[in-house]
Design a protein around this motif. Structure first.
Motif, PDB file in Angstrom:
ATOM      1  N   ALA A  42     -13.178  -0.795  11.467  1.00 18.69           N
ATOM      2  CA  ALA A  42     -13.405  -0.341  10.082  1.00 18.69           C
ATOM      3  C   ALA A  42     -14.741   0.382   9.928  1.00 18.69           C
TER       4      ALA A  42
ATOM      5  N   GLU B  79       4.027  11.691  -1.635  1.00 20.91           N
ATOM      6  CA  GLU B  79       3.363  10.801  -0.663  1.00 20.91           C
ATOM      7  C   GLU B  79       2.999  11.525   0.632  1.00 20.91           C
ATOM      8  N   ALA B  80       3.753  12.568   0.953  1.00 23.73           N
ATOM      9  CA  ALA B  80       3.475  13.295   2.193  1.00 23.73           C
ATOM     10  C   ALA B  80       2.176  14.094   2.087  1.00 23.73           C
TER      11      ALA B  80
ATOM     12  N   ALA C 139     -16.706  -1.246   4.027  1.00 27.13           N
ATOM     13  CA  ALA C 139     -15.658  -2.041   4.683  1.00 27.13           C
ATOM     14  C   ALA C 139     -16.020  -3.520   4.812  1.00 27.13           C
ATOM     15  N   ARG C 140     -17.299  -3.836   4.946  1.00 23.42           N
ATOM     16  CA  ARG C 140     -17.717  -5.236   5.091  1.00 23.42           C
ATOM     17  C   ARG C 140     -17.661  -5.992   3.773  1.00 23.42           C
ATOM     18  N   TYR C 141     -17.545  -5.254   2.645  1.00 20.38           N
ATOM     19  CA  TYR C 141     -17.737  -5.865   1.328  1.00 20.38           C
ATOM     20  C   TYR C 141     -16.540  -5.715   0.396  1.00 20.38           C
TER      21      TYR C 141
ATOM     22  N   HIS D 250     -19.644 -13.526   0.873  1.00 19.38           N
ATOM     23  CA  HIS D 250     -20.996 -13.138   0.468  1.00 19.38           C
ATOM     24  C   HIS D 250     -21.446 -13.888  -0.779  1.00 19.38           C
TER      25      HIS D 250
ATOM     26  N   ASP E  54      -1.939  14.756   9.580  1.00 19.82           N
ATOM     27  CA  ASP E  54      -2.198  13.545   8.809  1.00 19.82           C
ATOM     28  C   ASP E  54      -1.714  12.290   9.527  1.00 19.82           C
TER      29      ASP E  54
ATOM     30  N   TYR F 102      -2.960  11.923  -1.057  1.00 19.10           N
ATOM     31  CA  TYR F 102      -2.562  10.694  -1.745  1.00 19.10           C
ATOM     32  C   TYR F 102      -3.287   9.488  -1.177  1.00 19.10           C
ATOM     33  N   ALA F 103      -3.773   9.602   0.042  1.00 19.81           N
ATOM     34  CA  ALA F 103      -4.448   8.469   0.678  1.00 19.81           C
ATOM     35  C   ALA F 103      -5.959   8.674   0.645  1.00 19.81           C
TER      36      ALA F 103
ATOM     37  N   ASP G  96     -17.918   7.206  -6.575  1.00 15.02           N
ATOM     38  CA  ASP G  96     -17.893   8.457  -5.811  1.00 15.02           C
ATOM     39  C   ASP G  96     -16.897   8.358  -4.651  1.00 15.02           C
TER      40      ASP G  96
ATOM     41  N   LYS H 115     -13.053   0.392 -11.664  1.00 15.28           N
ATOM     42  CA  LYS H 115     -14.256   1.230 -11.709  1.00 15.28           C
ATOM     43  C   LYS H 115     -14.050   2.429 -10.797  1.00 15.28           C
TER      44      LYS H 115
ATOM     45  N   PHE I 228     -17.348 -12.700  -3.273  1.00 14.44           N
ATOM     46  CA  PHE I 228     -18.771 -12.926  -3.549  1.00 14.44           C
ATOM     47  C   PHE I 228     -18.911 -14.118  -4.497  1.00 14.44           C
TER      48      PHE I 228
ATOM     49  N   VAL J 199      -9.613   7.182   2.280  1.00 15.72           N
ATOM     50  CA  VAL J 199     -10.142   6.369   3.373  1.00 15.72           C
ATOM     51  C   VAL J 199     -11.249   5.468   2.833  1.00 15.72           C
TER      52      VAL J 199
ATOM     53  N   PRO K 256     -16.802   3.497   5.685  1.00 18.23           N
ATOM     54  CA  PRO K 256     -17.244   2.432   6.589  1.00 18.23           C
ATOM     55  C   PRO K 256     -18.384   1.594   6.014  1.00 18.23           C
ATOM     56  N   PHE K 257     -19.113   2.173   5.039  1.00 20.92           N
ATOM     57  CA  PHE K 257     -20.267   1.471   4.448  1.00 20.92           C
ATOM     58  C   PHE K 257     -19.834   0.449   3.395  1.00 20.92           C
TER      59      PHE K 257
ATOM     60  N   PRO L 171      -1.433  14.728   2.062  1.00 16.82           N
ATOM     61  CA  PRO L 171      -2.486  13.881   2.625  1.00 16.82           C
ATOM     62  C   PRO L 171      -3.462  13.366   1.560  1.00 16.82           C
TER      63      PRO L 171
END
Lengths: 278, 278
Positions: free
Chosen positions: B85, A125-126, A139-141, A56, B73, A130-131, A209, A206, A270, A133, A136-137, A128
């Motif tokens: 994605a 780690e078990a 993911a392209r960037y 980009h 999970d 800890y992870a 949200d 940084k 970018f 997602v 999707p908004f 949930p």
């Protein structure tokens, strides 16, 4: 004939890079076609350099000549009305005839964005939570990175690139890519080989949200093909603990692609801004 | 057989909406295929409702049954590894057999995002700084609005939708669309026609690095097909000065699509969240 400078921002996801290629949608091609629709003239805009497929730009710069006089802001608005929403002309201005978006460049800054999928590591780690997602908004960037990273190590690794070095270990190696790299920096390649000067190289963290984002920025007098993605891929290996920041001077000295780390994926990269004299 | 509830977030830009359609990429179809790859079972996930082509979701809810036992999970992570994605499973949980993502719904919240292209209006319109370019990285997720808006009027317009009304003036009118709307809310349509209750309806303004964003949110017991986009299109006409907020009760009373304003484009719309009893 007036000489124009334009600043262009684009989402490179759905384009085959900056440079015009037959039968493929490219940023340069879309811009040339838009100029044709708006002015009846179709100069090929010269970019400050190429960007690869999926990469980009926040502030790519291009220059071209137009015979028809047109107020700068009218040209900007007319181009934006006819360009796809993925490509926006941010600024348009008439510049002296000597200005050329690639030859006149004195510095460039790239930015690389990483989304951290790990909130924490360790015995829980078990759990949930800890992870995280990657939305999707985003993911392209971003490069959505699945392993925990040591921010202090990333900072140390980034600092070790500052200065004038032969960056051959961080340049694309396949023949086609080397040609492209040479074409990108004709004059530089003749006199400098793979020697480039990195003025600044740093990471920022940084909280958003959506989760934790890391921003790598690097400012230099020029970059080899794939160089920023190779710097980032190497630093992420350091941040993850596969390599140590202290190994980087040795990787540079090796002047061999195999000495450095992998190439980070294009969607996090970018072209941030391009600087010109005065 | 366990009954599953999943919360799904997606970028709808490149999909033909939620619902499975032959020969087209849809969210429901991608999710069913991913379940097949992960579990060997391919139940058709039942969504809380359909979303149209280009419409996004922050918290769509779907339910389905699986014979194979699998830790919640693990299912979430395995689905995210195989899904594009643009589709992310945010949460997975086993729920009582009586739970059904559509039939059990008690309330839904939608969000609509508007990017303001006008920084100001008035005698300095010729000043290029009056216009703001919508960043290409936002273009897929907002309605980039070219005219100035009166925020106070938007707020007044939004308030006038609260309550139980027959929203026929704000429902899609073409035969195909009406069928889809009916199918979406079978029970409701039988007993209630186009009567829906809006619990809350409000605008928020947010300054971002890129410019001014407006967020409209509406929470209700159910929505007709195109209803939120028609509410937004009507309110934007009010904010722009084409209509007045005081005309909205009359538009509702008319029970005729032509009485209300245009349909706002899909890319600004997000299914925000879905609520269930207790």
């Amino acid at each position: 004939m007036q000489n124009w400078k334009v600043i262009v921002s684009y989402d490179g996801t759905d384009y085959s890079g900056w440079q015009v290629q037959p039968g493929r949608a490219t940023i340069q091609g879309e811009l040339q076609a838009a100029l044709g629709r708006v002015t009846g003239e179709s100069p090929l805009p010269q970019g400050s350099g190429r960007t690869d497929a999926g990469v980009h730009a926040l502030g790519q710069v291009a220059s071209f000549g137009l015979a028809a006089p047109i107020p700068a802001d009218n040209l900007r608005r007319a181009l934006n009305r006819t360009l796809p929403a993925a490509i926006r002309v941010v600024e348009t201005m008439v510049v002296p005839a000597a200005f050329h978006a690639r030859h006149s460049t004195v510095a460039k800054t790239y930015e690389y964005r990483v989304f951290l999928e790990r909130r924490r590591t360790g015995p829980d780690e078990a759990d949930p939570s800890y992870a995280v997602v990657c939305p999707p908004f985003l993911a392209r960037y971003v490069y959505s990175y699945p392993w925990p990273l040591d921010f202090g190590e990333l900072e140390r690794a980034a600092a070790s690139f500052v200065g004038t070095h032969d960056f051959l270990s961080f340049a694309a190696t396949d023949p086609d890519e080397t040609t492209r790299s040479a074409a990108d920096n004709e004059e530089d390649m003749t006199t400098l080989g793979a020697v480039r000067t990195v003025y600044r190289s740093w990471w920022e963290q940084k909280q958003t949200d959506e989760g934790t984002m890391l921003f790598y920025r690097v400012r230099g007098n020029g970059f080899l093909h794939h160089m920023v993605r190779n710097l980032v891929g190497t630093m992420l290996d350091v941040g993850r603990g596969y390599r140590r920041a202290e190994e980087i001077p040795g990787m540079i000295a090796a002047k061999a692609r195999a000495a450095a780390g992998p190439t980070a994926p294009p969607q996090g990269l970018f072209l941030h801004s391009v600087e010109y004299p005065e």
